[in-house]
Write a protein that holds these residues in place. Structure first.
Motif, PDB file in Angstrom:
ATOM      1  N   PRO A 297      43.614  47.542  18.416  1.00 34.50           N
ATOM      2  CA  PRO A 297      42.578  47.556  19.454  1.00 34.50           C
ATOM      3  C   PRO A 297      42.913  46.702  20.664  1.00 34.50           C
ATOM      4  CG  PRO A 297      41.885  46.218  17.574  1.00 34.50           C
ATOM      5  CD  PRO A 297      43.134  46.925  17.162  1.00 34.50           C
ATOM      6  N   ASN A 298      43.922  45.843  20.543  1.00 34.24           N
ATOM      7  CA  ASN A 298      44.301  44.979  21.667  1.00 34.24           C
ATOM      8  C   ASN A 298      45.506  45.499  22.436  1.00 34.24           C
ATOM      9  OD1 ASN A 298      42.368  42.853  20.880  1.00 34.24           O
ATOM     10  ND2 ASN A 298      43.692  42.689  19.088  1.00 34.24           N
ATOM     11  N   ASP A 299      46.027  46.651  22.023  1.00 36.36           N
ATOM     12  CA  ASP A 299      47.196  47.192  22.701  1.00 36.36           C
ATOM     13  C   ASP A 299      46.796  47.789  24.045  1.00 36.36           C
ATOM     14  OD1 ASP A 299      49.916  47.518  22.798  1.00 36.36           O
ATOM     15  OD2 ASP A 299      49.909  49.483  21.836  1.00 36.36           O
ATOM     16  N   LYS A 300      47.726  47.867  24.964  1.00 33.28           N
ATOM     17  CA  LYS A 300      47.446  48.418  26.283  1.00 33.28           C
ATOM     18  C   LYS A 300      48.734  48.855  26.964  1.00 33.28           C
ATOM     19  CE  LYS A 300      45.246  44.655  27.433  1.00 33.28           C
ATOM     20  NZ  LYS A 300      45.388  43.640  26.380  1.00 33.28           N
ATOM     21  N   VAL A 301      48.585  49.799  27.877  1.00 37.27           N
ATOM     22  CA  VAL A 301      49.688  50.246  28.723  1.00 37.27           C
ATOM     23  C   VAL A 301      49.333  49.877  30.155  1.00 37.27           C
ATOM     24  CG1 VAL A 301      50.919  52.241  29.654  1.00 37.27           C
ATOM     25  CG2 VAL A 301      50.408  52.129  27.201  1.00 37.27           C
ATOM     26  N   PHE A 302      50.185  49.105  30.788  1.00 37.12           N
ATOM     27  CA  PHE A 302      49.892  48.650  32.148  1.00 37.12           C
ATOM     28  C   PHE A 302      50.274  49.729  33.160  1.00 37.12           C
ATOM     29  CE2 PHE A 302      50.190  44.772  29.695  1.00 37.12           C
ATOM     30  CZ  PHE A 302      49.086  44.069  30.152  1.00 37.12           C
ATOM     31  N   ILE A 303      49.415  49.899  34.134  1.00 41.97           N
ATOM     32  CA  ILE A 303      49.605  50.915  35.166  1.00 41.97           C
ATOM     33  C   ILE A 303      49.960  50.231  36.479  1.00 41.97           C
ATOM     34  CG2 ILE A 303      48.532  52.805  36.438  1.00 41.97           C
ATOM     35  CD1 ILE A 303      48.904  53.416  33.487  1.00 41.97           C
ATOM     36  N   SER A 304      51.073  50.631  37.059  1.00 41.13           N
ATOM     37  CA  SER A 304      51.483  50.067  38.351  1.00 41.13           C
ATOM     38  C   SER A 304      50.762  50.794  39.479  1.00 41.13           C
ATOM     39  CB  SER A 304      52.994  50.194  38.530  1.00 41.13           C
ATOM     40  OG  SER A 304      53.676  49.435  37.564  1.00 41.13           O
ATOM     41  N   LEU A 305      50.100  50.040  40.332  1.00 40.11           N
ATOM     42  CA  LEU A 305      49.418  50.605  41.488  1.00 40.11           C
ATOM     43  C   LEU A 305      50.294  50.493  42.729  1.00 40.11           C
ATOM     44  CD1 LEU A 305      45.822  49.141  40.949  1.00 40.11           C
ATOM     45  CD2 LEU A 305      46.815  51.225  40.000  1.00 40.11           C
ATOM     46  N   GLU A 306      49.989  51.306  43.702  1.00 39.09           N
ATOM     47  CA  GLU A 306      50.681  51.191  44.984  1.00 39.09           C
ATOM     48  C   GLU A 306      50.282  49.869  45.636  1.00 39.09           C
ATOM     49  OE1 GLU A 306      49.765  54.666  47.269  1.00 39.09           O
ATOM     50  OE2 GLU A 306      50.109  56.004  45.551  1.00 39.09           O
ATOM     51  N   PRO A 307      51.178  49.270  46.422  1.00 33.86           N
ATOM     52  CA  PRO A 307      50.896  47.935  46.997  1.00 33.86           C
ATOM     53  C   PRO A 307      49.537  47.840  47.681  1.00 33.86           C
ATOM     54  CG  PRO A 307      53.173  48.542  47.403  1.00 33.86           C
ATOM     55  CD  PRO A 307      52.525  49.748  46.784  1.00 33.86           C
ATOM     56  N   GLY A 308      49.158  48.871  48.423  1.00 36.32           N
ATOM     57  CA  GLY A 308      47.886  48.831  49.142  1.00 36.32           C
ATOM     58  C   GLY A 308      46.682  48.789  48.229  1.00 36.32           C
ATOM     59  N   MET A 309      46.832  49.295  47.025  1.00 39.03           N
ATOM     60  CA  MET A 309      45.705  49.328  46.100  1.00 39.03           C
ATOM     61  C   MET A 309      45.288  47.926  45.677  1.00 39.03           C
ATOM     62  SD  MET A 309      46.621  52.563  43.640  1.00 39.03           S
ATOM     63  CE  MET A 309      46.635  54.247  44.267  1.00 39.03           C
ATOM     64  N   TYR A 310      46.258  47.036  45.542  1.00 38.53           N
ATOM     65  CA  TYR A 310      45.937  45.667  45.121  1.00 38.53           C
ATOM     66  C   TYR A 310      45.169  44.919  46.199  1.00 38.53           C
ATOM     67  CZ  TYR A 310      49.256  46.418  41.304  1.00 38.53           C
ATOM     68  OH  TYR A 310      49.909  46.906  40.198  1.00 38.53           O
ATOM     69  N   SER A 311      45.413  45.271  47.462  1.00 40.02           N
ATOM     70  CA  SER A 311      44.778  44.538  48.554  1.00 40.02           C
ATOM     71  C   SER A 311      43.314  44.909  48.759  1.00 40.02           C
ATOM     72  CB  SER A 311      45.552  44.791  49.862  1.00 40.02           C
ATOM     73  OG  SER A 311      45.504  46.166  50.209  1.00 40.02           O
ATOM     74  N   CYS A 312      42.886  46.047  48.183  1.00 40.09           N
ATOM     75  CA  CYS A 312      41.505  46.484  48.413  1.00 40.09           C
ATOM     76  C   CYS A 312      40.550  45.967  47.345  1.00 40.09           C
ATOM     77  CB  CYS A 312      41.433  48.004  48.513  1.00 40.09           C
ATOM     78  SG  CYS A 312      41.647  48.864  46.942  1.00 40.09           S
ATOM     79  N   CYS A 313      41.062  45.188  46.396  1.00 39.49           N
ATOM     80  CA  CYS A 313      40.167  44.625  45.382  1.00 39.49           C
ATOM     81  C   CYS A 313      40.731  43.275  44.938  1.00 39.49           C
ATOM     82  CB  CYS A 313      40.037  45.560  44.178  1.00 39.49           C
ATOM     83  SG  CYS A 313      41.544  45.694  43.195  1.00 39.49           S
ATOM     84  N   SER A 314      39.913  42.523  44.209  1.00 39.82           N
ATOM     85  CA  SER A 314      40.312  41.175  43.812  1.00 39.82           C
ATOM     86  C   SER A 314      40.725  41.097  42.340  1.00 39.82           C
ATOM     87  CB  SER A 314      39.160  40.193  44.060  1.00 39.82           C
ATOM     88  OG  SER A 314      38.002  40.595  43.334  1.00 39.82           O
ATOM     89  N   TRP A 315      40.845  42.239  41.652  1.00 38.68           N
ATOM     90  CA  TRP A 315      41.231  42.218  40.252  1.00 38.68           C
ATOM     91  C   TRP A 315      42.707  41.842  40.105  1.00 38.68           C
ATOM     92  CZ3 TRP A 315      37.111  42.190  37.479  1.00 38.68           C
ATOM     93  CH2 TRP A 315      35.996  42.968  37.817  1.00 38.68           C
ATOM     94  N   PRO A 316      43.043  40.990  39.145  1.00 41.22           N
ATOM     95  CA  PRO A 316      44.453  40.633  38.934  1.00 41.22           C
ATOM     96  C   PRO A 316      45.239  41.826  38.394  1.00 41.22           C
ATOM     97  CG  PRO A 316      43.091  39.712  37.171  1.00 41.22           C
ATOM     98  CD  PRO A 316      42.147  40.277  38.198  1.00 41.22           C
ATOM     99  N   ARG A 317      46.545  41.846  38.637  1.00 36.67           N
ATOM    100  CA  ARG A 317      47.370  42.986  38.227  1.00 36.67           C
ATOM    101  C   ARG A 317      47.378  43.185  36.722  1.00 36.67           C
ATOM    102  NH1 ARG A 317      52.502  43.746  42.258  1.00 36.67           N
ATOM    103  NH2 ARG A 317      51.420  43.264  44.216  1.00 36.67           N
ATOM    104  N   GLU A 318      47.326  42.086  35.973  1.00 33.03           N
ATOM    105  CA  GLU A 318      47.390  42.216  34.513  1.00 33.03           C
ATOM    106  C   GLU A 318      46.140  42.864  33.925  1.00 33.03           C
ATOM    107  OE1 GLU A 318      46.454  37.824  35.447  1.00 33.03           O
ATOM    108  OE2 GLU A 318      47.755  39.425  36.208  1.00 33.03           O
TER     109      GLU A 318
END
Length: 489
Positions: A297-318
């Motif tokens: 239940p703790n497993d996960k697959v990380f999704i890479s976003l385009e650079p601009g996507m990170y700038s439009c929100c404050s959520w950390p990449r992890e």
């Protein structure tokens, strides 16, 4: 601690037997998959104290340095080493003492080797297929080698046997410390806890058993051992009776000067008693403990976003990931919903996105299509499909059971590819028709690591495929009109 008649002695105490120490447990050898662990000898209640190991029975750097002046003087000249490195050296030093070590009986019960990522060779690392996983394995190997080189001078001063100076021996001791130590407040490296380290693993909130792999190191461990049932300290809120809440399955308690373990669930007589190590992904379990869970239940697959996507929100990449059942994380959906919103409208709908609400039907469809296409692209970039991996696992099981060259030829004709590469790498062959196929110990151990790599990547691919299904299902359930749905989660 240790005597050949099955009795044990703690410092300044009377001898005791394993039956006394095991208390409400029976040491079982017949759990599914050949795993060893601890089973309840009677019904156990959630929160009940089920095992108490005195401080004098804990294998710690402190107790070893106090009892051995030679070791203490040498370690004091190398205090630049980390606490874990010092504990690893102490462990190898005690192994070198053989039967003269106070810890001899316990040391003989330790696994001879492990399948943590640091033990993966080039073939097994590449078998992981996913760049992040390959990088994690390479980093683990590099870290272990660097720490070994830093500590080699101390080990030479202690005049350890040549076998114990090797990188192979260091990997064994390092894996023992990584996978079996438990938290103690006075030493960052933790402690080894006899009997307490026989509990197998259950992920927080789940009752899953671990698929533990065992290896065998030849030459420098002088006697047989019991395969492992790993455990370590973990934060996990549990009720004790009807009033108290304990933060861990196991912890050192100063008032009784002992490491105490509590039942995390109710157990019937004969059931395996499990502990939680913490909230680990499968890659982390493989890195630190040498096993993984098919349903974690703790497993996960990380999704890479385009650079601009990170700038439009404050959520950390992890926090941008898909969990093991294919559902995108709260923050991933939030980030994608904002990104799919025109820039001049983001401020007005930001509070909805950050609250986990859909913004509109069109927006949600765009989010699901982007996520589905991204997962599909990740799947297509990998050398094999999940269906091929499932067949490959069957092939490995067949190879382990075949006896002749004709049988091997049949497996190769059915599967080929990666199987052929593995067999070529390890020079597995039968030169005579009908001759018995012989797999070396090294080959068998590598095959087990290879199998773990395939199991990991198969679980990874299943998560991506489940996410695609989730996205398709979500789109099909959306209303056909374009009315804003700010109140829908």
């Amino acid at each position: 601690m240790g005597s050949r008649n099955g009795n044990y002695r703690l410092n300044n105490s009377k001898p005791f037997s394993l039956s006394q120490l095991f208390g409400p447990f029976s040491h079982r050898l017949s759990f599914p998959g050949g795993r060893r662990g601890l089973a309840a000898a009677r019904d156990l209640t959630k929160g009940e104290l089920i095992l108490r190991v005195p401080k004098t029975a804990l294998f710690t750097t402190e107790c070893l340095l106090k009892s051995d002046q030679k070791l203490s003087l040498a370690v004091n000249r190398h205090l630049f080493l980390s606490p874990s490195q010092i504990l690893i050296v102490c462990l190898l030093y005690e192994v070198g003492k053989g039967k003269s070590s106070w810890w001899y009986t316990y040391l003989m019960l330790l696994p001879r080797c492990y399948e943590i990522l640091a033990t993966f060779g080039p073939f097994e690392k590449q078998a992981l297929q996913v760049d992040d996983a390959i990088w994690a394995a390479e980093k683990a190997v590099s870290k272990a080698e660097s720490e070994w080189k830093q500590a080699i001078k101390l080990m030479e001063e202690l005049k350890l046997k040549p076998q114990l100076l090797s990188f192979k021996a260091w990997l064994w001791a390092s894996a023992t410390v990584s996978s079996r130590t438990m938290h103690i407040s006075w030493d960052e490296a933790g402690c080894l806890c006899p009997v307490g380290d026989l509990f197998n693993y259950a992920a927080p909130g789940e009752g899953e058993e671990s698929n533990i792999g065992i290896e065998d190191v030849e030459g420098w461990m002088p006697a047989p051992c019991l395969p492992k049932g790993d455990t370590t300290d973990v934060l996990d809120s549990e009720k004790f009776n009807a009033h108290l809440h304990r933060l861990t399955d196991g912890r050192f308690e100063e008032d009784v000067n002992s490491y105490c373990f509590y039942a995390r669930n109710n157990y019937k007589r004969g059931e395996q008693v499990l502990l939680s190590y913490g909230t680990y992904t499968n890659l982390e379990l493989l890195e630190h403990y040498g096993f993984l869970l098919n349903e974690n239940p703790n497993d996960k697959v990380f999704i890479s976003l385009e650079p601009g996507m990170y700038s439009c929100c404050s959520w950390p990449r992890e926090s941008q990931y898909v969990d093991q059942n294919g559902k995108p994380s709260f923050s991933l959906l939030s980030a994608l919903r904002l990104w799919m919103t025109p820039v001049n409208q983001r401020r007005s709908v930001g509070h909805l996105a950050y609250s986990g609400h859909q913004l509109s039907v069109d927006n949600e469809i765009s989010v699901m299509k982007w996520l589905s296409n991204n997962c599909l692209g990740m799947l297509n970039s990998l050398p094999t499909s999940k269906e091929e991996d499932a067949l490959l696992l069957c092939a490995i099981d067949k190879i382990q059971d075949i006896y002749t060259a004709m049988e091997l030829k049949k497996v190769l004709s059915d599967f080929g590819g990666e199987v052929c590469t593995f067999l070529e790498n390890y020079d597995v062959q039968c030169r005579q028709r009908g001759a018995k196929l012989s797999l070396s110990r090294k080959t068998k151990l590598s095959m087990q690591r290879w199998k773990l790599a395939i199991q990991w990547r198969l679980r990874y691919k299943k998560t991506l495929a489940d996410c695609i299904s989730y996205c398709d299902y979500t789109v099909n359930c959306l209303p056909n009109d374009n009315v804003p749905t700010g109140g829908i989660k």
